[in-house]
Design a protein around this motif. Structure first.
Motif, mmCIF file in Angstrom:
data_model
loop_
_atom_site.group_PDB
_atom_site.id
_atom_site.type_symbol
_atom_site.label_atom_id
_atom_site.label_comp_id
_atom_site.label_asym_id
_atom_site.label_seq_id
_atom_site.Cartn_x
_atom_site.Cartn_y
_atom_site.Cartn_z
ATOM 1 N N ARG A 92 -0.872 -3.610 -2.975
ATOM 2 C CA ARG A 92 0.328 -3.714 -3.795
ATOM 3 C C ARG A 92 1.281 -2.547 -3.535
ATOM 4 O O ARG A 92 0.887 -1.487 -3.070
ATOM 5 N N VAL A 93 2.528 -2.762 -3.914
ATOM 6 C CA VAL A 93 3.541 -1.713 -3.884
ATOM 7 C C VAL A 93 3.571 -1.049 -5.259
ATOM 8 O O VAL A 93 3.584 -1.734 -6.281
ATOM 9 N N ILE A 94 3.580 0.285 -5.289
ATOM 10 C CA ILE A 94 3.658 1.044 -6.538
ATOM 11 C C ILE A 94 4.979 1.799 -6.549
ATOM 12 O O ILE A 94 5.295 2.538 -5.618
ATOM 13 N N GLN A 96 0.819 -1.213 0.000
ATOM 14 C CA GLN A 96 0.000 0.000 0.000
ATOM 15 C C GLN A 96 0.853 1.263 0.000
ATOM 16 O O GLN A 96 0.338 2.359 0.232
ATOM 17 N N ASN A 97 2.140 1.137 -0.281
ATOM 18 C CA ASN A 97 3.018 2.299 -0.449
ATOM 19 C C ASN A 97 3.122 2.665 -1.925
ATOM 20 O O ASN A 97 3.177 1.779 -2.786
ATOM 21 N N MET A 98 3.189 3.964 -2.211
ATOM 22 C CA MET A 98 3.455 4.459 -3.557
ATOM 23 C C MET A 98 4.763 5.243 -3.505
ATOM 24 O O MET A 98 4.862 6.256 -2.805
ATOM 25 N N SER A 149 -2.873 0.559 -5.332
ATOM 26 C CA SER A 149 -2.113 0.583 -4.086
ATOM 27 C C SER A 149 -2.979 0.136 -2.913
ATOM 28 O O SER A 149 -2.531 -0.645 -2.064
ATOM 29 N N ARG A 150 -4.221 0.595 -2.867
ATOM 30 C CA ARG A 150 -5.113 0.219 -1.774
ATOM 31 C C ARG A 150 -5.443 -1.270 -1.777
ATOM 32 O O ARG A 150 -5.852 -1.823 -0.758
ATOM 33 N N LEU A 192 -3.779 4.240 -10.041
ATOM 34 C CA LEU A 192 -2.666 3.810 -9.197
ATOM 35 C C LEU A 192 -3.055 3.796 -7.722
ATOM 36 O O LEU A 192 -2.620 2.924 -6.955
ATOM 37 N N SER A 193 -3.884 4.748 -7.316
ATOM 38 C CA SER A 193 -4.345 4.778 -5.931
ATOM 39 C C SER A 193 -5.177 3.545 -5.606
ATOM 40 O O SER A 193 -5.020 2.928 -4.543
#
Length: 822
Positions: A415-417, A254-256, A411-412, A407-408
């Motif tokens: 996943r890692v972006i 959940q990090n971008m 991520s939610r 992308l948001s």
């Protein structure tokens, strides 16, 4: 953008087919391949307006009207035209024999016809430029509807429910504790159908999927990298230069994470290094896996170029990626459900049934749809980490917002972006949790949180002693870039070494502790040797790659149907031109023989050249798929070789069935017809594989087209028709290794052979007026041999296998058929 090149390829295909058909008409009605006296009255007008015919008349007049002044009486029994016109000179007898004498009496007429064609062609060009407008979308592809509803999606859901439920009975085994039963999924599909509106059942679909746990779970992945460095070897000055050095950071679920600063080369190479595509020094791991097969399966890499198969629908593109990149434990029905979830999550359901090539400029959302599709294709592999090359590049404000929202959502989902950004503004950067900023030399100037409106990033740089003062008029990103001496308007060379400042900062200590704590929680994972290189078994790879190529050929109207229509047109033209020509004299026999020559020439040259732009269109897509490790590379050329067979089979049947049926050539019996068709099919397949081989051998499609044209021209010249075997000197070896010669020997033997040696007095074998047998004379003139038929068919078949095998080898071995890695 790749879609624009696809549109140009479609137009090039159409131009090739139309120009090829026009040249075929000019050659057929030139008076060379059929004598004017044998030409039907309803087609003679076409010969008299044919520029090729009049150019031939003009050249022959210059060559023969005054040249060759020797009397024909000196060459009786040596030159057939002198035997027929013994009182003329050799030159004039040649013109009379080939029925060019009458047209040669008007030397001014060829110039009038040729100048008239030049004027006519230029007028048509001007009118076309003025009045014809080519839309951006290929005419063979449907437009994307601007409506937000899904076209016929309820009917699609119904049929898909039935097919998925029936297919689930034979689907691959999976763990019942992890995945739901087919009955639950069938219930959800029925709910989808029975809901009132499309939007309502789409939302119901998503909720039910999540409630019942039908989605493939996302494995939480933590990405750690410490001391990453990469040095490039410069071949020019034979020195090594550092691209980036000592890069350290992390990214949790959940990090971008945004990669900023440096040069595009710095960021692009670092991103490839994080994806395991470029080897670099340092510690890189994802959930304990080092770079290798299991590491790469956790990674989804979204390339900057949106390279997709234009003749697959959006749903089919995702299904292809899911089938080849999800593990064996995931059954076919689960893959389909996963694809539907990805389509719903990224907002692609309204476009899911549209072909990818139809997205080009047919809506106001072209670029963001294409970029979203590129992201969706990677999400179909269910990666834990998604890396993106410049996802905002080329997008307007609306498109940027769309991609950021996508992308948001991704991520939610856990996943890692990680995305590289160039010229990012504060609004874009604020959407990310972490930022890694490089100096121009590739050193690490910052790794840490971004904060709301970039306040934490700004706080770090303004707190550095002797740092430039922050102006309220400047945006946070521009301030940081100018401080580092980067950006569109570069500032002065920074007086502060920001890389050293970061290494001694309190922020770096916090990051180091975070990485140490994460490493304690992650155990070293199994060696990559326990994992196969590809997720899907080889049988599934072969089936799906072949299916994809078949869809390309089936839906490619300009190529497949244009080729079929072109063959039908050639058959009709040649059949009507040679309709029921008798061969009781030299003119008729020569015309019928030249029918086979023209048939082989047109079909062979067109087939060898037309395959080149098709593979050229698909090459960038293959590069992306190879970098992603979807399938064994040899399956790609094999799919093209196998995929062409049914279309060539039908196209040659159209030519032989129509043309030969009307001309009465090779139709003496059903066995004769089938044998003639078989030989033409094998020959066409042979030259098509030759064109495919040259395409893989040449680094550029233009070079391949040039090489194919040169070689086929030499084959045609050395086939024993224009220049007989006795007159071929240095290139005699080309006659005996010539697929055109093998095909014409067999097809001419099928059509003309008659056993004159065992003929009785009342022999039915065709004769010339002088009593000689037609077959004997043709065999002597053309060096034909009925006894070589079986051998020549075997040679053609062997050349098919040889060209196909060389195509596979060139495709695998040659460097230009492999995608560049950095």
């Amino acid at each position: 953008m790749l879609m624009q090149s696809e549109k140009n390829s479609h137009l090039m295909q159409l131009h090739l087919l139309s120009s090829g058909l026009l040249v075929s008409i000019f050659l057929l009605f030139s008076g060379f391949v059929i004598y004017p006296s044998n030409m039907p009255n309803y087609w003679k007008w076409l010969m008299y307006v044919n520029p090729v015919h009049w150019a031939n008349v003009s050249f022959c007049r210059f060559q023969f009207i005054e040249g060759y002044p020797d009397p024909c009486s000196n060459y009786l029994g040596q030159l057939p035209f002198c035997d027929q016109f013994p009182t003329m000179t050799v030159g004039k007898a040649y013109l009379a024999f080939h029925e060019l004498s009458e047209d040669s009496k008007r030397p001014w007429l060829p110039y009038v016809i040729l100048l008239g064609w030049i004027a006519f062609a230029n007028i048509l060009t001007l009118l076309g430029l003025k009045n014809i407008e080519f839309v951006e979308t290929s005419q063979s592809l449907p437009y994307v509807r601007k409506s937000t509803t899904v076209y016929n999606y309820e009917e699609d859901a119904d049929s898909e429910s039935q097919s998925n439920y029936s297919f689930s009975q034979n689907s691959e085994k999976y763990d019942a504790s992890t995945y739901p039963s087919p009955q639950n999924s069938g219930t959800i599909y029925r709910k989808m159908k029975n809901n009132g509106t499309v939007d309502a059942w789409m939302e119901e679909f998503r909720v039910d999927i999540e409630r019942n746990g039908l989605g493939i779970p996302v494995e939480p992945v933590t990405l750690l990298f410490e001391g990453l460095s990469f040095t490039r070897y410069n071949e020019g000055n034979k020195e090594r230069s550092s691209v980036f050095s000592n890069i350290t950071g992390y990214a949790e679920p959940q990090n971008m994470l945004a990669l900023l600063g440096g040069t595009r080369t710095n960021k692009a190479t670092l991103l490839k290094c994080l994806a395991g595509r470029v080897p670099c020094t340092g510690n890189l791991q994802a959930n304990g896996f080092r770079p290798g097969a299991p590491f790469c399966r956790l990674i989804g890499y979204v390339e900057k170029l949106d390279a997709h198969q234009p003749y697959l629908s959006i749903r089919e593109s995702l299904q292809f990626s899911a089938a080849l990149r999800l593990g064996k434990e995931v059954g076919s029905m689960m893959r389909n459900i996963h694809v539907e979830l990805v389509l719903s999550q990224l907002g692609l359901l309204p476009y899911s049934n549209q072909l990818v090539g139809s997205l080009c400029d047919s809506t106001g959302k072209t670029f963001e749809i294409a970029k979203t599709l590129t992201i969706a294709v990677e999400l179909a592999a269910n990666p834990g980490i998604l890396l993106l090359e410049e996802p905002m590049l080329g997008l307007d404000t609306t498109g940027t917002s769309t991609v950021l929202n996508v992308l948001s959502k991704v991520s939610r989902s856990g996943r890692v972006i990680v995305a590289s950004l160039t010229h990012a503004n504060g609004r874009i950067l604020s959407s990310f949790d972490l930022a890694l900023i490089l100096t121009e030399e590739g050193h690490q100037a910052y790794f840490g949180p971004v904060g709301y409106n970039c306040n934490e990033l700004l706080e770090y740089f303004t707190s550095i002693p002797k740092a430039p003062r922050y102006s309220e008029n400047a945006t946070p990103v521009n301030f940081v870039m100018r401080a580092l001496g980067l950006g569109i308007r570069k500032g002065q060379t920074p007086q502060i070494n920001y890389a050293e400042t970061y290494q001694t900062s309190f922020l770096q200590e916090i990051n180091s502790k975070t990485i140490s704590n994460a490493k304690k929680l992650i155990k070293e994972r199994a060696s990559e040797d326990q994992f196969s290189t590809y997720s899907a078994p080889y049988s599934r790879q072969a089936i799906w790659v072949l299916l994809r190529t078949q869809r390309f050929l089936w839906r490619n109207v300009q190529y497949t149907y244009g080729r079929l229509i072109g063959c039908i047109m050639i058959g009709l033209l040649m059949g009507s031109l040679y309709y029921q020509i008798e061969y009781k004299d030299t003119y008729g026999a020569t015309s019928r023989m030249l029918y086979i020559y023209m048939q082989v020439l047109l079909i062979g040259v067109i087939s060898a050249n037309n395959v080149i732009p098709q593979i050229g269109t698909d090459r960038l897509v293959y590069f992306r798929e190879k970098r992603a490790g979807m399938y064994l590379p040899v399956f790609y050329p094999v799919s093209w070789a196998v995929g062409e067979i049914p279309y060539i089979f039908i196209a040659t049947l159209a030519v032989v069935g129509i043309g030969n049926g009307m001309a009465g050539i090779g139709t003496g019996s059903m066995a004769e017809f089938l044998q003639y068709w078989l030989v033409l099919f094998i020959f066409t397949l042979c030259v098509t594989y030759f064109g495919m081989m040259i395409t893989f051998l040449a680094p550029l499609p233009t070079l391949a087209a040039f090489a194919v044209s040169i070689v086929t021209s030499m084959w045609v010249s050395a086939s024993g028709v224009v220049v007989v075997l006795s007159d071929i000197r240095f290139y005699r070896w080309m006659y005996w290794s010539n697929p055109f010669q093998f095909a014409m020997n067999v097809m001419t033997s099928i059509s003309f052979y008659c056993n004159t040696k065992e003929c009785a007095a009342n022999c039915g074998c065709p004769r010339f007026p002088d009593g000689s047998y037609v077959w004997d004379k043709l065999a002597l003139l053309r060096s034909l041999d009925h006894g070589r038929m079986d051998t020549d068919i075997l040679k053609l078949s062997a050349m098919c296998v040889l060209f196909a095998s060389l195509a596979f080898i060139f495709f695998i071995v040659l460097k230009h058929n492999s995608p560049p890695q950095s």
